[in-house]
Write a protein that holds these residues in place. Sequence first.
Motif, PDB file in Angstrom:
ATOM      1  N   ALA A  94      23.525  27.154  85.529  1.00  0.00           N
ATOM      2  CA  ALA A  94      24.638  26.951  85.059  1.00  0.00           C
ATOM      3  C   ALA A  94      24.802  25.558  84.351  1.00  0.00           C
ATOM      4  O   ALA A  94      23.735  24.764  84.074  1.00  0.00           O
ATOM      5  CB  ALA A  94      25.432  26.649  86.491  1.00  0.00           C
ATOM      6  N   HIS A  95      25.951  25.316  83.435  1.00  0.00           N
ATOM      7  CA  HIS A  95      26.212  23.944  82.741  1.00  0.00           C
ATOM      8  C   HIS A  95      27.361  23.110  83.336  1.00  0.00           C
ATOM      9  O   HIS A  95      28.387  23.669  83.467  1.00  0.00           O
ATOM     10  CB  HIS A  95      26.457  24.521  81.347  1.00  0.00           C
ATOM     11  N   VAL A  96      26.968  22.327  84.064  1.00  0.00           N
ATOM     12  CA  VAL A  96      27.881  21.603  84.960  1.00  0.00           C
ATOM     13  C   VAL A  96      28.463  20.237  84.047  1.00  0.00           C
ATOM     14  O   VAL A  96      27.549  19.255  83.674  1.00  0.00           O
ATOM     15  CB  VAL A  96      27.073  20.952  86.326  1.00  0.00           C
ATOM     16  N   GLY A  97      29.675  20.294  83.929  1.00  0.00           N
ATOM     17  CA  GLY A  97      30.378  19.196  83.006  1.00  0.00           C
ATOM     18  C   GLY A  97      31.005  18.265  83.930  1.00  0.00           C
ATOM     19  O   GLY A  97      31.625  18.683  84.799  1.00  0.00           O
ATOM     20  N   ILE A 128      25.313  18.990  82.236  1.00  0.00           N
ATOM     21  CA  ILE A 128      23.729  19.184  82.634  1.00  0.00           C
ATOM     22  C   ILE A 128      23.562  20.666  83.078  1.00  0.00           C
ATOM     23  O   ILE A 128      24.138  21.269  83.962  1.00  0.00           O
ATOM     24  CB  ILE A 128      23.730  18.306  83.782  1.00  0.00           C
ATOM     25  N   PRO A 129      22.430  20.988  82.476  1.00  0.00           N
ATOM     26  CA  PRO A 129      21.933  22.191  83.122  1.00  0.00           C
ATOM     27  C   PRO A 129      21.646  22.502  84.433  1.00  0.00           C
ATOM     28  O   PRO A 129      20.601  21.613  84.654  1.00  0.00           O
ATOM     29  CB  PRO A 129      20.899  22.841  81.812  1.00  0.00           C
ATOM     30  N   SER A 136      18.322  11.275  91.482  1.00  0.00           N
ATOM     31  CA  SER A 136      18.969  11.741  89.970  1.00  0.00           C
ATOM     32  C   SER A 136      20.169  10.940  89.876  1.00  0.00           C
ATOM     33  O   SER A 136      21.063  11.248  90.870  1.00  0.00           O
ATOM     34  CB  SER A 136      19.088  13.400  89.897  1.00  0.00           C
ATOM     35  N   ARG A 137      20.494  10.153  88.814  1.00  0.00           N
ATOM     36  CA  ARG A 137      21.994   9.383  89.083  1.00  0.00           C
ATOM     37  C   ARG A 137      22.959  10.488  88.844  1.00  0.00           C
ATOM     38  O   ARG A 137      23.864  10.347  89.307  1.00  0.00           O
ATOM     39  CB  ARG A 137      21.820   8.647  87.905  1.00  0.00           C
ATOM     40  N   PHE A 138      22.555  11.493  87.771  1.00  0.00           N
ATOM     41  CA  PHE A 138      23.821  12.475  87.402  1.00  0.00           C
ATOM     42  C   PHE A 138      23.979  13.277  88.819  1.00  0.00           C
ATOM     43  O   PHE A 138      25.200  13.568  89.112  1.00  0.00           O
ATOM     44  CB  PHE A 138      23.211  13.396  86.430  1.00  0.00           C
ATOM     45  N   PHE A 139      22.975  13.634  89.556  1.00  0.00           N
ATOM     46  CA  PHE A 139      23.412  14.423  90.590  1.00  0.00           C
ATOM     47  C   PHE A 139      24.290  13.803  91.589  1.00  0.00           C
ATOM     48  O   PHE A 139      25.007  14.198  92.309  1.00  0.00           O
ATOM     49  CB  PHE A 139      22.207  15.044  91.163  1.00  0.00           C
ATOM     50  N   LEU A 140      23.965  12.418  91.574  1.00  0.00           N
ATOM     51  CA  LEU A 140      24.516  11.596  92.867  1.00  0.00           C
ATOM     52  C   LEU A 140      26.111  11.458  92.318  1.00  0.00           C
ATOM     53  O   LEU A 140      27.061  11.557  93.106  1.00  0.00           O
ATOM     54  CB  LEU A 140      23.898  10.071  92.665  1.00  0.00           C
ATOM     55  N   ILE A 146      22.269  18.804  98.487  1.00  0.00           N
ATOM     56  CA  ILE A 146      22.787  19.984  98.325  1.00  0.00           C
ATOM     57  C   ILE A 146      24.378  19.710  98.286  1.00  0.00           C
ATOM     58  O   ILE A 146      24.925  19.397  99.320  1.00  0.00           O
ATOM     59  CB  ILE A 146      22.539  21.038  99.520  1.00  0.00           C
ATOM     60  N   VAL A 147      25.166  20.634  97.435  1.00  0.00           N
ATOM     61  CA  VAL A 147      26.492  20.334  97.505  1.00  0.00           C
ATOM     62  C   VAL A 147      27.026  21.737  97.242  1.00  0.00           C
ATOM     63  O   VAL A 147      26.254  22.995  96.552  1.00  0.00           O
ATOM     64  CB  VAL A 147      27.079  19.583  96.136  1.00  0.00           C
ATOM     65  N   GLU A 148      28.305  22.045  97.655  1.00  0.00           N
ATOM     66  CA  GLU A 148      28.843  23.405  97.470  1.00  0.00           C
ATOM     67  C   GLU A 148      30.168  23.116  96.630  1.00  0.00           C
ATOM     68  O   GLU A 148      30.762  22.051  96.731  1.00  0.00           O
ATOM     69  CB  GLU A 148      29.321  24.111  98.766  1.00  0.00           C
TER      70      GLU A 148
END
Lengths: 214, 214
Positions: free
Chosen positions: B34-37, B49-50, B68-72, B152-154
């Motif tokens: 997925a590409h997460v914007g 982010i892929p 990961s800063r982006f994931f946070l 993990i997020v949903e």
Amino acid sequence: MTSLDKKFAVQRHAEREEFSREEIYSWLDATPLAHVGFVDPETNTPFVIPMGFVRDGDRILLHGSSGSRFFLTITKGVDLCITVSHLDGLVVARSAFNCSMNYRSVMIFGKAKLLADEAKLDALEKITNGLIPGHWNNARPMYKKESAATIIVEVPLDRITGKQRNAGANDEPEDIDLPIWAGVIPMEVTYGQPISEETASQLPVPPNLEPLWK
Amino acid sequence: MTSLDKKFAVQRHAEREEFSREEIYSWLDATPLAHVGFVDPETNTPFVIPMGFVRDGDRILLHGSSGSRFFLTITKGVDLCITVSHLDGLVVARSAFNCSMNYRSVMIFGKAKLLADEAKLDALEKITNGLIPGHWNNARPMYKKESAATIIVEVPLDRITGKQRNAGANDEPEDIDLPIWAGVIPMEVTYGQPISEETASQLPVPPNLEPLWK
């Protein structure tokens, strides 16, 4: 060297973040699909739109229809993040935690610049030939109303980053000898046999398309 | 019916925007990428982010590292646009203007919800098995420190749209009889032969992985 080492002989680190411009450009050149991210000023919402693109030197070219609201938005100087990704394999580790994916990805930050007149016509030719090698000269010449209905923008490749994972399973030392299979299942995009339109089925597929599918 | 009609028999319109949930879900299930914007609140800049993802019922699950800063960032309730795309073919028309691409794409709008405790463990199992079928039970059980290091997020699949082009060349009527080849060059993602790690090369590739590559 193991078979994995041979397969990934170029790799020194499992995950690198520094690549030459030449290396990153080769990733851009290996797919026509980009994911273009921006904030829609009307709704203040992020959007990620898949678009075809072509690299030309130190810029990429995107084309869209003058009837597309999203495409018009990106011509208005909004900040873009354009991401181009290749999924190269699934990495199966002995532990679920160390399972991963091999990939190459490029992020381009910048703004789009609308092209007009000669620059636009030149870009139309480059986009056509970039997506379908040699097709500009084969195709029926473009009508003025067609080029008028097409919007072309360029985005300079000034601010780009590349990231890659290209390695086998990165298991914990204590897991290596567990009787669990580990390795990589490679993935790639492949082209199939061309499917002719009925009215074109008596014509040979032109040789300029062979690099795509042969 | 032409060969193209047969190939694309399900298609009634070149470009549709209404699909059943079941149809869109099948596109989500056909790739792990997925590409997460989102907009980074610190810099007010869009990012795409892929990421690997798995669909589970009416939600998707994303996992990332707590480092990961982006994931946070995406765990903090920012608006997301998550786009999942398949490039299915290059469409070569008699005119450059009518050249196109066949594709399927899904856009998911929403916010991520952080999962914890039982819901997180359940999601870890679903993500592992979703990316690598049946691997959760084969793999070395997860350590507590490993699940602690994983976020993990949903994201609920409440607001989704699908778009597809699945057709031959859409040439102008006056171009149909030009002596120019037209048709589709199909594209798909294929899996290669698994590459075993050296220490796993005496073990057979487990049968649960066969759906991926056989």
